[in-house]
Scaffold this active site. Structure first.
Site, PDB file in Angstrom:
ATOM      1  N   ASP A   1      50.729  55.725  58.422  1.00 45.03           N
ATOM      2  CA  ASP A   1      50.189  54.715  59.123  1.00 45.03           C
ATOM      3  C   ASP A   1      50.770  53.438  59.176  1.00 45.03           C
ATOM      4  OD1 ASP A   1      49.227  54.613  56.738  1.00 45.03           O
ATOM      5  OD2 ASP A   1      46.904  53.969  57.265  1.00 45.03           O
TER       6      ASP A   1
ATOM      7  N   ASP B   1      53.065  48.951  53.602  1.00 41.28           N
ATOM      8  CA  ASP B   1      52.825  47.602  53.031  1.00 41.28           C
ATOM      9  C   ASP B   1      53.651  47.512  51.734  1.00 41.28           C
ATOM     10  OD1 ASP B   1      51.303  45.321  52.637  1.00 41.28           O
ATOM     11  OD2 ASP B   1      49.594  46.253  52.024  1.00 41.28           O
TER      12      ASP B   1
ATOM     13  N   LYS C   1      55.163  46.354  57.840  1.00 39.04           N
ATOM     14  CA  LYS C   1      54.623  45.122  57.230  1.00 39.04           C
ATOM     15  C   LYS C   1      55.872  44.320  56.875  1.00 39.04           C
ATOM     16  CE  LYS C   1      49.987  44.835  56.513  1.00 39.04           C
ATOM     17  NZ  LYS C   1      48.692  44.495  55.696  1.00 39.04           N
TER      18      LYS C   1
ATOM     19  N   PHE D   1      45.489  41.920  57.534  1.00 40.88           N
ATOM     20  CA  PHE D   1      44.929  43.142  57.275  1.00 40.88           C
ATOM     21  C   PHE D   1      44.320  43.859  58.555  1.00 40.88           C
ATOM     22  CE2 PHE D   1      42.064  46.508  55.938  1.00 40.88           C
ATOM     23  CZ  PHE D   1      42.736  47.142  54.987  1.00 40.88           C
TER      24      PHE D   1
ATOM     25  N   ARG E   1      38.087  53.298  61.477  1.00 41.14           N
ATOM     26  CA  ARG E   1      38.978  54.091  61.942  1.00 41.14           C
ATOM     27  C   ARG E   1      39.143  54.575  63.402  1.00 41.14           C
ATOM     28  NH1 ARG E   1      41.746  55.600  57.348  1.00 41.14           N
ATOM     29  NH2 ARG E   1      40.364  55.917  55.184  1.00 41.14           N
TER      30      ARG E   1
HETATM   31  P1  IMP Z   1      51.239  50.707  50.319  1.00 40.20           P
HETATM   32  O1  IMP Z   1      51.443  51.660  49.082  1.00 40.20           O
HETATM   33  O2  IMP Z   1      50.980  49.286  49.805  1.00 40.20           O
HETATM   34  O3  IMP Z   1      52.813  50.660  51.341  1.00 40.20           O
HETATM   35  O4  IMP Z   1      50.106  51.010  51.311  1.00 40.20           O
HETATM   36  C1  IMP Z   1      50.062  51.935  51.964  1.00 40.20           C
HETATM   37  C2  IMP Z   1      48.605  52.378  52.354  1.00 40.20           C
HETATM   38  O5  IMP Z   1      47.694  51.216  52.057  1.00 40.20           O
HETATM   39  C3  IMP Z   1      48.609  52.766  53.911  1.00 40.20           C
HETATM   40  O6  IMP Z   1      48.845  54.311  54.027  1.00 40.20           O
HETATM   41  C4  IMP Z   1      47.141  52.521  54.402  1.00 40.20           C
HETATM   42  O7  IMP Z   1      46.261  53.461  53.771  1.00 40.20           O
HETATM   43  C5  IMP Z   1      46.717  51.054  53.213  1.00 40.20           C
HETATM   44  N1  IMP Z   1      47.062  49.820  53.924  1.00 40.20           N
HETATM   45  C6  IMP Z   1      47.874  49.200  53.834  1.00 40.20           C
HETATM   46  N2  IMP Z   1      48.053  47.895  54.164  1.00 40.20           N
HETATM   47  C7  IMP Z   1      46.928  48.084  55.241  1.00 40.20           C
HETATM   48  C8  IMP Z   1      46.096  47.433  56.260  1.00 40.20           C
HETATM   49  O8  IMP Z   1      46.460  46.247  56.553  1.00 40.20           O
HETATM   50  N3  IMP Z   1      45.151  47.952  57.012  1.00 40.20           N
HETATM   51  C9  IMP Z   1      44.685  49.215  56.466  1.00 40.20           C
HETATM   52  N4  IMP Z   1      44.989  49.803  55.616  1.00 40.20           N
HETATM   53  C10 IMP Z   1      46.223  49.331  54.893  1.00 40.20           C
HETATM   54 MG    MG Z   2      43.367  53.300  53.744  1.00 40.53          MG
END
Ligand code: IMP
Ligand code: MG
Length: 188
Positions: free
Chosen positions: A111, A114, A142, A163, A176
């Protein structure tokens, strides 16, 4: 019956800051991504779309219908976030795909990228299973991650550093089911 553009019945009214990507914008971009993916793989070679749950479930459903190739599907469940909006840095695999990756073109469907923690931990694990190729398809990116082991090959939108919720994305498991992507007023 409320229209799908009526936000109040779905959000409870209070938390939404703004709509960032409308349902129409998302549909248009997902169709383009499906066409790009279709072009990028040779005909006749097996493709496995591997969706990272739960966040990718709506994107995955829409995306695979835009890929004009035979595709098989599976899902991974990895938990990297708790109830809040800040990454814990931990990745737990709660469900591991039974599907064989070996010899297949694997598309990891995510999805949002981040911090990159999720991808950085998953990619080496999946590479060990010797897929024919392994690429990431992310609806949102992002561009805050510093050292991604692999950049997504296909990105839907370069997302703002807010967010985001909706179209599969949650805040504490809520929102969701929003058909659009919005940002939260006061996430905690
Ligand atoms: P990362 O491991 O920090 O790259 O984050 C990945 C996961 O964190 C994504 O698959 C989302 O489930 C959750 N996530 C990161 N940023 C957001 C956001 O802005 N809204 C909702 N979920 C997020
Ligand atoms: Mg999540």
């Amino acid at each position: 019956m409320p229209k799908s553009t009526d936000t109040e019945p779905r959000t409870g009214g209070a938390a939404l800051e703004r709509v960032v990507y409308s349902a129409g914008q998302i549909a248009e971009r997902v169709a383009e991504m499906g066409a790009e993916i279709t072009r990028d793989y040779p005909e006749g070679e097996p493709i496995l779309a591997l969706g990272l749950l739960k966040g990718s479930f709506i994107f995955m459903a829409d995306l695979v219908r835009e890929i004009a190739r035979p595709v098989t599907l599976d899902f991974l469940v990895a938990a990297s976030y708790g109830a809040g909006t800040v990454s814990s840095g931990q990745l737990r695999l709660l469900y591991d795909p039974e599907a064989q990756l070996e010899g297949k073109h694997v598309i990891l469907v995510e999805d949002i990228v981040d911090s990159g923690t999720t991808m950085n931990r998953l990619i080496p694990m999946l590479e060990e299973r010797r897929p024919r190729s392994l690429e990431i398809c992310a609806l949102l990116h992002k561009h805050v991650a510093r050292d991604l082991v692999r950049e997504p090959r296909w990105v839907g939108f370069d997302a703002p550093a807010e967010f985001l919720i909706g179209y599969g994305l949650d805040h504490s498991e809520n929102f969701r089911n929003l058909p659009f992507i919005g940002s939260l007023k006061t996430p905690d």
